[in-house]
Motif scaffolding. Sequence first.
Motif, PDB file in Angstrom:
ATOM      1  N   PHE B 245      36.587  40.167  46.668  1.00 33.58           N
ATOM      2  CA  PHE B 245      37.705  39.838  45.765  1.00 33.58           C
ATOM      3  C   PHE B 245      37.313  39.987  44.296  1.00 33.58           C
ATOM      4  CE2 PHE B 245      37.730  36.971  49.521  1.00 33.58           C
ATOM      5  CZ  PHE B 245      38.682  37.657  50.247  1.00 33.58           C
ATOM      6  N   ARG B 353      40.546  39.458  42.210  1.00 36.09           N
ATOM      7  CA  ARG B 353      41.682  40.206  42.765  1.00 36.09           C
ATOM      8  C   ARG B 353      42.871  40.346  41.804  1.00 36.09           C
ATOM      9  NH1 ARG B 353      43.338  39.379  49.052  1.00 36.09           N
ATOM     10  NH2 ARG B 353      43.952  41.522  49.419  1.00 36.09           N
ATOM     11  N   ALA B 354      43.175  41.596  41.423  1.00 36.76           N
ATOM     12  CA  ALA B 354      44.218  41.908  40.444  1.00 36.76           C
ATOM     13  C   ALA B 354      43.993  41.186  39.118  1.00 36.76           C
ATOM     14  CB  ALA B 354      45.606  41.623  40.988  1.00 36.76           C
ATOM     15  N   ALA B 358      47.461  39.414  38.117  1.00 39.63           N
ATOM     16  CA  ALA B 358      47.659  38.225  38.952  1.00 39.63           C
ATOM     17  C   ALA B 358      48.048  37.016  38.093  1.00 39.63           C
ATOM     18  CB  ALA B 358      46.448  37.953  39.836  1.00 39.63           C
ATOM     19  N   ARG B 443      51.301  46.519  40.103  1.00 39.24           N
ATOM     20  CA  ARG B 443      49.849  46.644  39.901  1.00 39.24           C
ATOM     21  C   ARG B 443      49.561  48.125  39.740  1.00 39.24           C
ATOM     22  NH1 ARG B 443      45.080  44.905  37.933  1.00 39.24           N
ATOM     23  NH2 ARG B 443      43.306  45.523  39.204  1.00 39.24           N
ATOM     24  N   GLN B 512      41.899  47.868  43.533  1.00 38.99           N
ATOM     25  CA  GLN B 512      42.761  48.437  44.578  1.00 38.99           C
ATOM     26  C   GLN B 512      42.708  49.965  44.605  1.00 38.99           C
ATOM     27  OE1 GLN B 512      46.921  47.290  44.727  1.00 38.99           O
ATOM     28  NE2 GLN B 512      47.598  48.734  43.198  1.00 38.99           N
ATOM     29  N   ALA B 632      46.674  38.866  50.389  1.00 36.70           N
ATOM     30  CA  ALA B 632      46.915  38.665  48.959  1.00 36.70           C
ATOM     31  C   ALA B 632      48.030  37.640  48.746  1.00 36.70           C
ATOM     32  CB  ALA B 632      47.269  39.999  48.313  1.00 36.70           C
ATOM     33  N   GLU B 695      45.783  44.833  45.967  1.00 34.77           N
ATOM     34  CA  GLU B 695      45.989  43.836  44.914  1.00 34.77           C
ATOM     35  C   GLU B 695      47.463  43.642  44.590  1.00 34.77           C
ATOM     36  OE1 GLU B 695      41.697  44.046  42.768  1.00 34.77           O
ATOM     37  OE2 GLU B 695      43.301  45.091  41.762  1.00 34.77           O
ATOM     38  N   CYS B 699      50.231  40.067  43.238  1.00 30.02           N
ATOM     39  CA  CYS B 699      50.914  40.082  41.938  1.00 30.02           C
ATOM     40  C   CYS B 699      52.340  39.548  42.093  1.00 30.02           C
ATOM     41  CB  CYS B 699      50.938  41.497  41.376  1.00 30.02           C
ATOM     42  SG  CYS B 699      49.278  42.117  41.047  1.00 30.02           S
TER      43      CYS B 699
END
Lengths: 197, 735
Positions: B245, B353-354, B358, B443, B512, B632, B695, B699
Motif C-alpha cells: 500500500f 494508497r492513492a 485519497a 485517480r 496504480q 480499496a 487506487e 478515491c
Amino acid sequence: MAAAAMRSDVHAQTETAPAAVNPVTAPSLAKVSLKVNGKACDLELDTRTTLLDALREHLHLTGSKKGCDQGQCGACTVMVNGRRINSCLTLAVMQQGSEVTTIEGLGTPENMHPMQEAFVKCDGYQCGYCTSGQICSAVAVLGEIKEGIPSHVTEDLMKPPSWDSSEIRERMSGNLCRCGAYSNIMEAITQVAGGRA
Amino acid sequence: MKFETPATTNPIDQLKVVGQPLDRVDGPLKTTGKAPYAYEQHEAAPNPAYGYVVGAAIGKGRISSMDLGQAKAAPGVLAIITAENAGKLDKGDHNTAKLLGGPEIQHYHQAIAVVVAETFEQARSAAQLVRVKYEAAKGSFDLASVKDSGKKPKEGFGGPPETAVGDFDKAFAAAPVQLDATYTTPDQSHAMIEPHATIAAWEGDKLTIWTSNQMVGWGVGDMAKTLGIQKENVRLISPFIGGGFGGKLFLRADALLAALGARAVKRPVKIALQRALMINNTTHRPATIQRIRLGATKDGQLSAIAHESWSGDLPGGEPETAVSQTRLLYAGANRLTAMRLAELDLPEGNAMRAPGEAPGMMALEIAVDEMAEKLGMDPVEFRILNDTQVDPEKPERPFSQRRLIECLRTGAEKFGWDKRNAKPGQTREGRWLMGMGVAAALRNNLVMKSAARVKLDKSGHITVETDMTDIGTGSYTVIAQTAAETLGVSLDKVTVRLGDSTFPVSCGSGGQWGGNSSSSGVYAACMKLRAAITLKTGLSATEAIFADGKVSAGGRSVSLAEAAGDKGLEVEDTMEYGDLDKKFQQSTFGAHYVEVAVDSFTGETRVRRMLAVCAAGRILNPKTARSQVIGAMTMGVGAALMEELKVDKKRGFFVNHDLASYEVPVHADIPHQEVIFLDETDPISSPLKAKGVGELGICGVGAAVANAIYNATGVRVRDYPITLDKLIDQLPAVA
C-alpha cells in the motif's frame, strides 16, 4: 498498550526508567512433543519460544504467518486440539502433547481442502499473508457453529446459532485482512457452509 | 518497443485469456501456505541469526550515551550494530530520514541499534538490555499549530505546488452561491499484515536480500547507495509481498540492518520489524488541513473552485498532494490550487494508497455534497452538470477517456438512489438512522517504462521474467494472461517469475501503474519473441497467427516447441512511452455509492451497502481487478470511520502504534460489496488499452460514507475519522 509495549515495542529505555529487566541468565531449554498435521514432532526449545515460532522457525512450517506477534491480527491462527488459537499467544511448551493443525495440514496445492478451493475460486485473498489464518479460522468457525457454540451476536443462547452472514462475520473478526478481501472471504465461507449445513 | 501512437488492433484484442475472470495463478500456493515470503527462506538462507531492532525513545534530539555492555553479555548475542560501529552510511534517494539513527534522532522509533543473536528469543531479550541516555530537543509535532509556517514545496510527483486559472478571488466574490469550508484528514498507517522483513546474506562483497519490497529497482539502488557499494553487488529478491500500500516502496530499516548484521556476524541475518515499532519507524500517510471554496451560479454551474492543502513532514520531505484531483475533476473557469508544507518532527510522511487523491477527495467530495445541498440540487446531477471532457486547467488537453457521467448514472440506477430522501435525518429503521451518500472517484493513470525477458523452451513452455512485484494486486496472473494471449498458448503453458533484481527492470508496484505498465512490458517482449519465432521458422511475420501453441502462415503450421528447438529462444524488451500522456490527460473514473445506518442512541455507524462503478480502461482480469476495488473500498471505510494515528504532541510520536489501537476494518465492519466495470478500452494508455485500477477504488469512498452519514443524521462532520463522539451530541432527539 502497556502490556504490548513490554512485549515487543522495544525502544531503548532511558536510565531514569525503572529497571524492570531481570539479571542476564542463560535460556532455559525444555523438551516438547507435538503432533503437527498428524506427524509426531519432538523439539528442544528455549522456553520462551511461541508455538508460532516453533512452527515457523523450528519445523519450517511457514504457512502460519507472523503479522503482529501480539495477538492482534489473527494471521497465526492454527487449530490446537480442534480449537483455533492465535499461535503467537501460546508458548510451545504449554502445548506438550497437543495436536496442532496448520494450513499445511488442511491441504496441499495438489489436494486442496474445500475451504482452500473456495478461497481461490472466490478470490478471498490478495497479498496472501493473512490467508492461512483466515482459512484456519473459517474452517474452525463452521465447526463452532455446528457444535452450537454461541458468539457475541447469537440472539438466543438457548437455540443453535444460525449460519447467517452476521454470525460468520462476527466470528471471523479476529482475522484482519488489510487488502480488504472480506466480501470475497465471506462468499467463500458461505459457499463451503452451504455445502455442509 | 515504443508506444507513441494510440493502439490499433493487436493480439491482446482476441480476449481469449486477457479480460477473463481467471483464478490467480498463485492461488494454490497462497491458500496452502506454500508461497514463501521474505522471512521464510529456510532453504535459500539456512542457519540464520536473528536481529531485533531497538527504536529511539524520543521524538527529536540526540543520544548522549549508549551502554551496550549488558546486552552484549547476554546469552546468544553475536553482535550489536549501532551508528557508531556500522561504518560510514549514506542515505537512500527515497528516504527522508536515516534508517539507522544516532547520535542525532530524527523521529520516534527511528532505529538506533539492532541486536543480533543466535535465536529470536535471545535477540529480543538482549534488546531490552540496551541502555540509552538521550538529550531530547524541542520538536514540532502539531500540524495545526505550525500550518502557517508552511512553505511552498518544490514540484514533485503530484505536480506543481500551485496552479491558477482565471481570477478566482473575483469570481468567488461574485458567485451567488458560495461554500467556504475546512476539512481535516488524520495521519494514517498502511498497516499491511506482513511486517517489513528481510533476510540478508553476504558472499564476499556480494549481498543478497530477500525482502518485502514493492520496487525492486529502487531497493537495490538505495541499498547500494546507503552501504556505499556497487549496485551490481546487491541482489534483491521479493517473490511474495504481504501487502504494501506504499509502505514498502522504499528500502527500510529491516533491510539495512539485516545487511549490516549479516556483514558483522558473517552469516545470514533475518529481521522482521516488530509490529509495535512499524508505525513510528516507517512511513505513514500525512495528515492534512484542507480549505475548499466553491462558487456557483444559482443553477448550479461552478464558476470558482479553490482547494488549498497544508501538510507536514520531516525537513527534506514532501507534501501530501491533496489538491491533485481538484485540478481535473470539475469544470469551472476560475480556479486555484495550492499546497503548503510545514516542517514536522513526526516520523516520515510518504505515499499510501492513492497519495493525494485519497485524502484530497475525502475533502473535495464532501464540499461538493455541501454545495449541492446549498443549491437544492441532487448531488449526482450537480456533479454531472459540472463534468468536463478536457483538462480544466489546460483545455487544449482532452481526457483520453472520461466516462464519469456514465459511472454516476449507472451507479444511481443500480443502487436505488431515487429512494434516497434528500432531506437528512428522515429515514429510520427501528433505532437506526438510514442514509445514502455518493462521491465521484478520480485517480490518474500513469504509464511507466517496464522491461521483461521471455523464454520459449523445447517443450513449448513460456517463462516470463521481470523484476515486477505482486503485492496482492494480481501481477503474476495478469502477466501470465498477457503472455498466453500474445503467444497463443493456454495459461498453464506460462510460468511467471517476479521480484528478482537479476530479471529485467520493471515499473514496480506503485501509483496504480503496475498492472498495465508491467503487462505492457511483457507484451513488448512477447511481440519480440513472435518476431524471433517467425524469423526462425521462415513464416511470414505479417501473416503469422499464434494460436493453440502453434504458429501458422501460408498454409504451414509449426508448433512452438518445434520452433524453439533444443536451444530454445530467449528475448528481452522494454516498453517505453512517447508523449501521449502529455497530449492527453489520462485518468480513471468512478462513482461510489454507500448506504449507512447510524445508531440513533450511540452514534455508531454501520455500513450497510457499497457499490463502486469504475471506468478504468480494459480490465485485464475482472476477478483480480474487482478484488483491488473492494479492498480499496474497505480501506476507504477505515479512513472514513476509524483510522487515525493519534499524535502525542508533547513527546512527538504516534501513540496507537499497533493493530489493536490503530483500528482498521474487520469482517464485521464490511458488508457485501458490489463493483461494476464499464466496458471500456483506452487505446491511448497502452497497447493493452488498460489503465490502473488499484487506487481508484479508494478515491472518494471516505466522502461517500461521510455524505451518507450526513444524509442519515443531518450532522456534517468535516474532520475524519467520523467516530461516534463527533456525532452523538448533535443527533436528533431519540424520544
